[in-house]
Design a protein around this motif. Structure first.
Motif, mmCIF file in Angstrom:
data_model
loop_
_atom_site.group_PDB
_atom_site.id
_atom_site.type_symbol
_atom_site.label_atom_id
_atom_site.label_comp_id
_atom_site.label_asym_id
_atom_site.label_seq_id
_atom_site.Cartn_x
_atom_site.Cartn_y
_atom_site.Cartn_z
ATOM 1 N N ALA A 86 -4.550 3.499 -2.202
ATOM 2 C CA ALA A 86 -4.271 4.449 -3.287
ATOM 3 C C ALA A 86 -5.406 5.461 -3.416
ATOM 4 C CB ALA A 86 -4.064 3.703 -4.603
ATOM 5 N N LEU A 87 -6.621 4.995 -3.223
ATOM 6 C CA LEU A 87 -7.793 5.851 -3.366
ATOM 7 C C LEU A 87 -8.016 6.754 -2.148
ATOM 8 C CD1 LEU A 87 -10.395 6.505 -5.050
ATOM 9 C CD2 LEU A 87 -11.538 4.701 -3.724
ATOM 10 N N TYR A 117 -6.315 4.079 -8.086
ATOM 11 C CA TYR A 117 -7.239 2.963 -7.881
ATOM 12 C C TYR A 117 -7.540 2.280 -9.212
ATOM 13 C CZ TYR A 117 -11.240 0.207 -6.382
ATOM 14 O OH TYR A 117 -12.101 -0.836 -6.120
ATOM 15 N N GLN A 118 -7.744 3.079 -10.263
ATOM 16 C CA GLN A 118 -8.042 2.510 -11.573
ATOM 17 C C GLN A 118 -6.877 1.681 -12.109
ATOM 18 O OE1 GLN A 118 -8.978 6.079 -13.718
ATOM 19 N NE2 GLN A 118 -10.999 6.300 -12.750
ATOM 20 N N HIS A 138 0.871 3.725 -3.292
ATOM 21 C CA HIS A 138 -0.204 4.674 -2.971
ATOM 22 C C HIS A 138 -0.267 5.866 -3.929
ATOM 23 C CE1 HIS A 138 3.116 6.813 -0.934
ATOM 24 N NE2 HIS A 138 2.337 7.883 -0.941
ATOM 25 N N THR A 164 -7.860 8.649 -7.607
ATOM 26 C CA THR A 164 -8.754 7.813 -8.420
ATOM 27 C C THR A 164 -7.988 7.158 -9.567
ATOM 28 O OG1 THR A 164 -9.441 9.806 -9.626
ATOM 29 C CG2 THR A 164 -10.862 9.052 -7.852
ATOM 30 N N ARG A 221 -5.502 -1.354 -2.985
ATOM 31 C CA ARG A 221 -6.159 -0.477 -3.960
ATOM 32 C C ARG A 221 -6.852 0.683 -3.246
ATOM 33 N NH1 ARG A 221 -7.767 -5.791 -5.224
ATOM 34 N NH2 ARG A 221 -6.546 -6.677 -6.957
ATOM 35 N N GLU A 249 -7.632 -5.863 -1.837
ATOM 36 C CA GLU A 249 -8.434 -4.658 -2.063
ATOM 37 C C GLU A 249 -7.981 -3.505 -1.179
ATOM 38 O OE1 GLU A 249 -11.599 -2.354 -3.846
ATOM 39 O OE2 GLU A 249 -10.310 -4.042 -4.424
ATOM 40 N N LEU A 278 -4.684 0.077 -10.379
ATOM 41 C CA LEU A 278 -4.479 -1.123 -9.554
ATOM 42 C C LEU A 278 -5.680 -2.066 -9.558
ATOM 43 C CD1 LEU A 278 -2.793 0.508 -6.408
ATOM 44 C CD2 LEU A 278 -1.668 -0.663 -8.312
ATOM 45 N N ARG A 279 -6.766 -1.633 -10.153
ATOM 46 C CA ARG A 279 -8.023 -2.371 -10.046
ATOM 47 C C ARG A 279 -7.905 -3.819 -10.514
ATOM 48 N NH1 ARG A 279 -12.697 0.977 -12.451
ATOM 49 N NH2 ARG A 279 -11.420 0.634 -14.316
ATOM 50 N N ASN A 280 -7.163 -4.061 -11.566
ATOM 51 C CA ASN A 280 -7.071 -5.415 -12.112
ATOM 52 C C ASN A 280 -5.732 -6.104 -11.826
ATOM 53 O OD1 ASN A 280 -9.675 -5.270 -13.325
ATOM 54 N ND2 ASN A 280 -8.805 -4.014 -14.972
ATOM 55 N N ALA A 328 0.843 -1.204 0.000
ATOM 56 C CA ALA A 328 0.000 0.000 0.000
ATOM 57 C C ALA A 328 0.876 1.251 0.000
ATOM 58 C CB ALA A 328 -0.930 -0.017 1.211
#
Length: 366
Positions: free
Chosen positions: A236-237, A219-220, A185, A216, A233, A230, A222-224, A181
Motif C-alpha cells: 500500500a505504501l 499504510y496507516q 493497495h 501513506t 502494508r 507487513e 492497515l498498520r494494525n 496486497a
C-alpha cells in the motif's frame, strides 16, 4: 534431408522438424499437420523450405492425414476457448461480484470500523478457487460503473497479483498475501477527496500531492490490521515507488521496494489503464502492455514485467480479436520475442502487426 519448397507443401502434410522464422522464433512445431492457412503463413514469413514426413530423402513412408486430425485440432481449440474465456454466467463472475460488494462496503467503512479481514479473506479464497477461468486480457465484469473504478481495480489487481506471484515462482505462502496486497493497495484513497480522484482536468501541484498521500494513508489504515503480513502494508505504501528512485512517497530504489509492491505496481498500472474511468476511456490492453514494457527500463521490475507480458499474451491461435481500425480477425501466430504484435488474419488476409505499427489489437472478443 527431406526438405521441400513451401510451394510444394500440401495440406495434410506433417512437419518433422520445427519451422523457425528468420528472427529465430518457432513458427510451427515438429509434428504439426499443415492446414491450408498455414501455407499462407509460411509464405508470409518468407520461409523457403520445410521438412515434411514422406518427402524425398525420408525413409519412412508418408502418412496421409487422418480424417479426424483436422477436426481434433478444431475441437481442441474450442475446448481451450471455453476454458479461458470467462463466461458472463460463470461462477467466477458470481464470486467476483460478491468480492466487489464486500470491498465496496469495507472501503467505505474502514475509517470508522475495523476492516473485516476474515470476511475479505474468505471471499478472496472463494474467488481464487475460480481462478482457472480468469484470463487477464479476457475477463470483463458483468457491469462496470465508472464510479466504482477503485473497487474494480482492487479486485482485479488482487486476481492478477496472485497470478503474477504464481508465474514468477514465488513460494505458495506468498500467493494469497500478494492477492491481499492487490486488494488493499489503494485503500488509502478513502481518505482522499473523491472530486480529486475523478477530476477530468490536470491536477494542481497541491492536488497532486494530496492524491499521492493515498499511499501513506493506506499504510496507516492497515498498520494494525491482523491476518495480513507487513508486505501487504508495504505494498500500500510502496506501489508507486520506481526502481530508479523516481517514485513516491519515499523515493526508494531497487531492493528497498518490497516484492509485493513490485507485483502490485504492474497489476495496478495494467488495470488502471484498461478500466473505464469517469474522465477517460479504457485503453487497449495490448497498448498498455507495450507501455508497461517501456516502464520496465528503470521503473518497474523487468523480470515481473517480462513474465507478465509473456504469460498474458500466451493465447491460442484462432483467438478472435478486434483491431484498432475496427476490423475483426483472429490471431494466427505470436512471435514470443514480440508478443504484443502477433500476426492476425483479417478478411482473408494476413496482417503482420510488427510491420503495420499504426495498427494494434483493441480487444479480445469473447
Amino acid at each position: 534431408m527431406p526438405n521441400i519448397s513451401v510451394a510444394e507443401v500440401k495440406p495434410g502434410s506433417k512437419i518433422i522438424k520445427d519451422v523457425v522464422t528468420p528472427l529465430g522464433s518457432v513458427l510451427f512445431s515438429k509434428g504439426k499437420v499443415i492446414l491450408p492457412r498455414d501455407i499462407e503463413i509460411l509464405q508470409a514469413f518468407l520461409v523457403q523450405q520445410v521438412e515434411i514426413e514422406g518427402a524425398p530423402g525420408e525413409n519412412k513412408p508418408s502418412e496421409p492425414a487422418k480424417a479426424g486430425t483436422k477436426s481434433v485440432s478444431v475441437k481442441t481449440g474450442a475446448t481451450i476457448n471455453e476454458s479461458l474465456l470467462a463466461k458472463s454466467n460463470s461462477p467466477l463472475h458470481d464470486e467476483y461480484e460478491k468480492m466487489l460488494a464486500l470491498v465496496k462496503q469495507s472501503y467505505r467503512s474502514v475509517a470508522a470500523a475495523p476492516l473485516p479481514i476474515y470476511e475479505l479473506r474468505s471471499q478472496l479464497e472463494a474467488l481464487i478457487n475460480e481462478l482457472k477461468d480468469y484470463h487477464v486480457l479476457k475477463f470483463t465484469p458483468r457491469v462496470i460503473n465508472d464510479q466504482d473504478y477503485n473497487y474494480h481495480n482492487a479486485v482485479l489487481s488482487a486476481l492478477t497479483s496472485y497470478k503474477i506471484a504464481q508465474w514468477c515462482g514465488y513460494p505458495l505462502k506468498d500467493w494469497m498475501q500478494a492477492a491481499f496486497a492487490g486488494l488493499l493497495h489503494d485503500i488509502g484513497n478513502v481518505k482522499v477527496d473523491v472530486s480529486l480522484l475523478q477530476k477530468p482536468t490536470p491536477l494542481s501541484s497541491a492536488e497532486l500531492e494530496e492524491v499521492r498521500r493515498h499511499t501513506t494513508y493506506g499504510y496507516q489504515l492497515l498498520r494494525n490490521v491482523t491476518a495480513i503480513n507487513e508486505g501487504v502494508r508495504l505494498a500500500a505504501l510502496q506501489h508507486h515507488e520506481k526502481i530508479d528512485g523516481s517514485g513516491y512517497p519515499l523515493h526508494l530504489e531497487g531492493t528497498q521496494i518490497h516484492f509485493y509492491a513490485k507485483i502490485v505496481a504492474v497489476a495496478d498500472i495494467f488495470h488502471a489503464m484498461t478500466l473505464e474511468k469517469a474522465y477517460r476511456k479504457a485503453q487497449s490492453p495490448y497498448k498498455v502492455l507495450e507501455q508497461i514494457l517501456t516502464e520496465s527500463f528503470g521503473k518497474l521490475d523487468p523480470v515481473i514485467v517480462q513474465t507478465f507480458i509473456q504469460k498474458t499474451t500466451d493465447l491460442y491461435n484462432g483467438t478472435r480479436i478486434k483491431l484498432s481500425d475496427g476490423r475483426h480477425g483472429e490471431i494466427i501466430f505470436t512471435d514470443r520475442s514480440n508478443p504484443t504484435r502477433p500476426m492476425v488474419q483479417v478478411e482473408g488476409k494476413i496482417v503482420n502487426l510488427m510491420l503495420e505499427r499504426e495498427l494494434y489489437i483493441q480487444e479480445i472478443i469473447a
